[in-house]
Design a protein around this motif. Structure first.
Motif, PDB file in Angstrom:
ATOM      1  N   ALA A  57     -56.962 -67.095 -65.546  1.00 49.92           N
ATOM      2  CA  ALA A  57     -58.116 -67.947 -65.227  1.00 49.92           C
ATOM      3  C   ALA A  57     -57.677 -69.212 -64.502  1.00 49.92           C
ATOM      4  CB  ALA A  57     -58.864 -68.296 -66.503  1.00 49.92           C
ATOM      5  N   ALA A  58     -56.515 -69.764 -64.880  1.00 55.03           N
ATOM      6  CA  ALA A  58     -56.022 -70.973 -64.226  1.00 55.03           C
ATOM      7  C   ALA A  58     -55.587 -70.697 -62.792  1.00 55.03           C
ATOM      8  CB  ALA A  58     -54.863 -71.566 -65.024  1.00 55.03           C
ATOM      9  N   LEU A  59     -55.011 -69.504 -62.566  1.00 57.32           N
ATOM     10  CA  LEU A  59     -54.537 -69.174 -61.225  1.00 57.32           C
ATOM     11  C   LEU A  59     -55.653 -68.636 -60.326  1.00 57.32           C
ATOM     12  CD1 LEU A  59     -51.125 -67.460 -62.118  1.00 57.32           C
ATOM     13  CD2 LEU A  59     -51.495 -69.792 -61.287  1.00 57.32           C
ATOM     14  N   GLU A  60     -56.470 -67.755 -60.878  1.00 54.50           N
ATOM     15  CA  GLU A  60     -57.543 -67.145 -60.087  1.00 54.50           C
ATOM     16  C   GLU A  60     -58.641 -66.692 -61.047  1.00 54.50           C
ATOM     17  OE1 GLU A  60     -60.006 -66.348 -57.786  1.00 54.50           O
ATOM     18  OE2 GLU A  60     -58.188 -66.658 -56.579  1.00 54.50           O
ATOM     19  N   TRP A  61     -59.724 -67.474 -61.149  1.00 56.61           N
ATOM     20  CA  TRP A  61     -60.756 -67.200 -62.143  1.00 56.61           C
ATOM     21  C   TRP A  61     -61.484 -65.891 -61.881  1.00 56.61           C
ATOM     22  CZ3 TRP A  61     -65.805 -66.549 -60.755  1.00 56.61           C
ATOM     23  CH2 TRP A  61     -66.188 -67.016 -59.503  1.00 56.61           C
ATOM     24  N   ARG A  62     -61.530 -65.459 -60.612  1.00 50.78           N
ATOM     25  CA  ARG A  62     -62.229 -64.201 -60.317  1.00 50.78           C
ATOM     26  C   ARG A  62     -61.497 -63.007 -60.912  1.00 50.78           C
ATOM     27  NH1 ARG A  62     -63.307 -67.323 -55.598  1.00 50.78           N
ATOM     28  NH2 ARG A  62     -61.204 -66.879 -54.867  1.00 50.78           N
ATOM     29  N   LEU A  63     -60.166 -63.042 -60.873  1.00 53.70           N
ATOM     30  CA  LEU A  63     -59.395 -61.967 -61.508  1.00 53.70           C
ATOM     31  C   LEU A  63     -59.576 -61.981 -63.021  1.00 53.70           C
ATOM     32  CD1 LEU A  63     -56.032 -62.007 -59.510  1.00 53.70           C
ATOM     33  CD2 LEU A  63     -57.851 -60.295 -59.416  1.00 53.70           C
TER      34      LEU A  63
END
Length: 209
Positions: free
Chosen positions: A171-177
């Motif tokens: 979530a911190a790096l890429e919330w869509r993933l």
């Protein structure tokens, strides 16, 4: 009392060993997340030939990585990854050792309790029960408790904490993933739960045999 309640009753006297195992499980979860997080900056640095710099590491620790040049980073990033891997290995060994010690003490206590219960039975009890059935309680059933104490508890606590931390990292790096993972996990959990129920039925049949 449910089966889980009985198992927890057996584990409770060894809660000190369980607490030590849980500390190493937490360390293992943290280092696994750090290992996954460090892989990104390392690959980005290598694929860009060093032009990308330390990436997320530089943003998180600017005072440490601000003066790091390409040549230093070639040693620093892999060394940092190796250090995290070593700590992760120690954490895995620690949680396995303390969980194993807990399981051995639980099994010893359970076998003493079974033996004392067996000695207090009257002759009619032994006439009603086959000796092979009684022996199976001391072998296969106790081995199942040992397996649960060593691997089952560790799997629930360790893997559960790792899953939570990795989802937070995602979530911190890429919330869509992260959102996609939260959608896919319940979908994947359905066939896994069906498989688990099927395996439990087969295990009950084998134990009955």
């Amino acid at each position: 009392m449910s089966q889980l309640g009985r198992l927890l009753r057996l584990l409770w006297p060894e809660r000190g060993w369980l607490a030590l195992a849980f500390v190493f499980m937490g360390l293992l979860a943290l280092t696994t997340t750090a290992y996954a997080w460090l892989t990104g900056p390392l690959l980005s640095f290598l694929l860009s030939g060093g032009s990308a710099g330390p990436g997320a590491l530089g943003r998180l620790f600017p005072s440490v990585f601000a003066q790091v040049d390409r040549q230093q980073a070639l040693w620093l990033l892999p060394g940092l990854l190796l250090a995290v891997a070593l700590v992760r290995g120690v954490a895995y060994l620690g949680q396995f050792y303390f969980a194993g010690m807990m399981a051995q003490r639980v099994v010893a206590s359970l076998r003493r309790e079974l033996f004392e219960r067996l000695l207090n039975q009257n002759p009619a009890f032994f006439a009603r029960h086959h000796s092979g059935d009684l022996l199976s309680r001391f072998t296969s059933d106790v081995a199942a408790v040992e397996l649960f104490s060593t691997y089952g508890v560790a799997a629930v606590l360790r893997d559960g904490s790792q899953l939570v931390l990795l989802l937070v990292l995602t979530a911190a790096l890429e919330w869509r993933l992260a959102a996609l993972a939260l959608v896919l996990v319940p979908i994947l959990a359905l066939p896994v739960s069906r498989l688990a129920r099927s395996l439990r039925k087969r295990m009950r049949g084998q134990q009955a045999s």
